[in-house]
Design a protein around this motif. Sequence first.
Motif, short mmCIF file in Angstrom:
data_model
loop_
_atom_site.label_atom_id
_atom_site.label_comp_id
_atom_site.label_asym_id
_atom_site.label_seq_id
_atom_site.Cartn_x
_atom_site.Cartn_y
_atom_site.Cartn_z
N THR A 171 -11.03 60.34 -17.36
CA THR A 171 -12.22 61.07 -16.89
C THR A 171 -13.49 60.43 -17.43
OG1 THR A 171 -12.16 62.54 -18.78
CG2 THR A 171 -10.97 63.25 -16.81
N ARG A 172 -14.61 60.88 -16.89
CA ARG A 172 -15.94 60.41 -17.26
C ARG A 172 -16.07 58.89 -17.18
NH1 ARG A 172 -16.87 61.99 -22.47
NH2 ARG A 172 -15.14 63.43 -22.69
N ASP A 217 -12.66 62.78 -5.82
CA ASP A 217 -13.05 61.47 -5.30
C ASP A 217 -11.85 60.76 -4.68
OD1 ASP A 217 -11.94 61.31 -7.82
OD2 ASP A 217 -13.60 60.19 -8.70
N GLU A 244 -18.49 56.62 -4.71
CA GLU A 244 -18.85 57.73 -5.60
C GLU A 244 -20.35 58.04 -5.59
OE1 GLU A 244 -16.71 57.87 -9.34
OE2 GLU A 244 -14.84 57.29 -8.36
N LEU A 277 -22.58 61.14 -7.15
CA LEU A 277 -23.79 60.84 -7.93
C LEU A 277 -24.97 61.66 -7.41
CD1 LEU A 277 -25.11 59.13 -10.14
CD2 LEU A 277 -25.60 57.40 -8.42
N PHE A 309 -14.12 67.87 -12.00
CA PHE A 309 -15.08 66.87 -11.52
C PHE A 309 -14.83 65.64 -12.38
CE2 PHE A 309 -19.85 66.56 -10.04
CZ PHE A 309 -19.65 65.26 -9.63
N ARG A 310 -13.78 64.88 -12.03
CA ARG A 310 -13.26 63.84 -12.92
C ARG A 310 -14.31 62.83 -13.37
NH1 ARG A 310 -12.47 59.03 -13.11
NH2 ARG A 310 -13.36 58.93 -11.03
N GLU A 311 -15.24 62.53 -12.48
CA GLU A 311 -16.22 61.50 -12.83
C GLU A 311 -17.06 61.89 -14.05
OE1 GLU A 311 -18.99 60.43 -9.73
OE2 GLU A 311 -19.56 58.58 -10.72
N VAL A 312 -17.26 63.20 -14.26
CA VAL A 312 -18.09 63.63 -15.39
C VAL A 312 -17.46 64.67 -16.30
CG1 VAL A 312 -20.40 63.11 -14.54
CG2 VAL A 312 -19.29 65.21 -13.83
N MET A 313 -16.21 65.07 -16.03
CA MET A 313 -15.62 66.14 -16.84
C MET A 313 -14.23 65.79 -17.32
SD MET A 313 -16.25 69.56 -14.63
CE MET A 313 -15.76 70.76 -15.86
N THR A 314 -13.95 66.14 -18.57
CA THR A 314 -12.58 65.98 -19.06
C THR A 314 -11.78 67.25 -18.77
OG1 THR A 314 -13.21 64.36 -20.71
CG2 THR A 314 -11.20 65.59 -21.15
#
Lengths: 432, 246
Positions: A14-15, B9, B14, B18, B39-44
């Motif tokens: 992630t992130r 995603d 992406e 963004l 929200f994998r791009e910004v969350m663990t």
Amino acid sequence: MEVSRIDINVHQLTRVEGHGNIIVKVSDGKVEEVRWEITESPRFFEVMLQGRRWKDVHVIASRICGICSVSHQLASLEATEAAFGIRPSEQTILLRKLLYVGEVIESHILHLYLLAAPDFLGAGSVFSLLDSPEHKDEVLRGLRLKKLGNDIMEMIGGRAVHPQAATVNGFGRLPSTEDLLYLQGRLRNALPELEAMVQLFKGFELPQFTRETEYIALKHPQEYAWIYGYISSTDTGLATLDQYLEVANEYCVPHSTAKFAKHARESYAVGALARINNNYEQLNPMAKMAADELGLKPLCCNPFMNNIAQVVETVHVVEEGIDLVEQLLRIGIQEEDIVVPVKAGRGIGAVEAPRGLLIHDYTYDENGYIVEANCVIPTNQNHANIQRDLEVLVPRYLDRGENELRLLCEMLVRSYDPCISCSTHMLRLELR
Amino acid sequence: MKPKIAVFDFTCCEGCQLQILNCEQEMPDLVAALDIITFREVMTERSDHYDIAFIDGSCTTESEIARLKEIRQRAKMVIPIGACACLGGVNCFKNLHPMEDVLKAVYGQAAPYYDTIPARPIHAVIPIDFFIPGCPIVKEEFIRVVQEILAGKAPYLPNDPVCAECKMVGNVCVFDKGQTCLGPVTRGGCKATCVTGGAVCWGCRGLIDEPNINAEKEILEKAGLSIKDIVEEFSLFNACQEDVWK
């Protein structure tokens, strides 16, 4: 602590931008497997560019990455201009550099505040940090800085993601003097915010982990290189752009949709730390002070310091932005005729995307349609280096236990700010 | 109760995710109004219990088909965001070439190991409840749709062509400048941002319902463009043909 068995399987880290896995297996205290695996769906951009008309090429190239769309556009425009023998005007170059300042600010702040900072603040995401009274103000500051980057891109490029104004040999729309004066104020007002950013990151404890490697970045004799320059290596010195295939030796790796790359050693790194390791002397004065304050000096071989290098570069580009606006106000924005003499030929464009060296290489036919395209993406060049770092990191921190080791591995990969969705459409099978 | 939101995603740049993160000023309010749980791009943090799934990207592998079906089972509402998810977008260029050639061109002898199928939009794989078009999506439109859902209203999608908004903004028509543009047939709602930004409309929001495609072709032909140019003009974001997935 004696650790005999560790089984780390980070599925879809992630992130980060894009999809990658981290796999670590330890049994009887012995490291059996350490693997950085790329599982992003392949996207085949080079195939998509084939047969496309010059006018549309940078529009398509932009779509390789939503986060560094300006970088892809500019590398694409430079490649097309090189193929046609075009030299853009001073105004065009200054505007492109200013557009680039916007992208570097936005991209670095996105990584620093939204993707990396939660690790150091013990949170899972920026959303939970926004809920925390202790950290909310810091996050809001980050969001304000991020918006500054986006506002610059909107004003110069037309919008923040996939801007439309930049075109071959010019800009389809020019900013007004009022726009520039407004940006000047915004950039100057950001200076105190940058100071607070430096202090925030100074307070973060980074792992003292180093591994010597090769650092590659663009280098320019007169300036800290972003959109023009030679290829510079901390191992082998300067190379010209047409030698890029000798630098970025790409190879396929089982179970990875992205290719890996090597040059003088078994791996090399690109990105903010690689740039500072190559171009430290050309940093602007405040950025140098920030680097001193944060203990960043070349040659720095701690991959976690890429975060700090991004902090320093954010300061650098705000200073650069102020300077660029002044230059543009001095020369005065003029309407220019955009002339594009189409001809057959090959051109190479190279820029320093926020995540590192990015190259587009196009061959056009006499009607201005692409015959062959090749793109070298920053994160591809980092994959092998990430893998080697993990191989050294895991045995060194084995005694920390599975949970801490997992977090360290994740933080290491995040430090590179990988952009994996960009990296999964490499072409060029026969390495020349 | 706050609706539980997941952002997924698939094959994409992406950039539309963004755009959600680019709602810097609105983010505190968004976080207050929505329970963003995946929200994998910004969350663990992550959870499989969500009400609304926003989907960025097109479907280009067998494993993505399976993932989409699972999301459909779990979500009350599925909303594709952006040209890749809504139209197939630029990913569909590869459909114009035989798949084995594409793989071979990129991965050489290793080609057989890679999972890839012709790219397709999300609605080609699972039923959807709404969509937010654009490359990238327009931030303001995303927020408006969220507000409408929160208010219990059916979200609204404009069906006027980009041309109408373009005239309101006061742009000089690109056809008058001797250029071509998909504005007459493309769904508005973007304030003609590309023409305003000094470019032309590339049709990223897809065609309006019942578009007068032929009229556009005539204009192109009148402008002296070849059929190849026309096909290209239409295919930048709209290359996906239904026979690919039917």
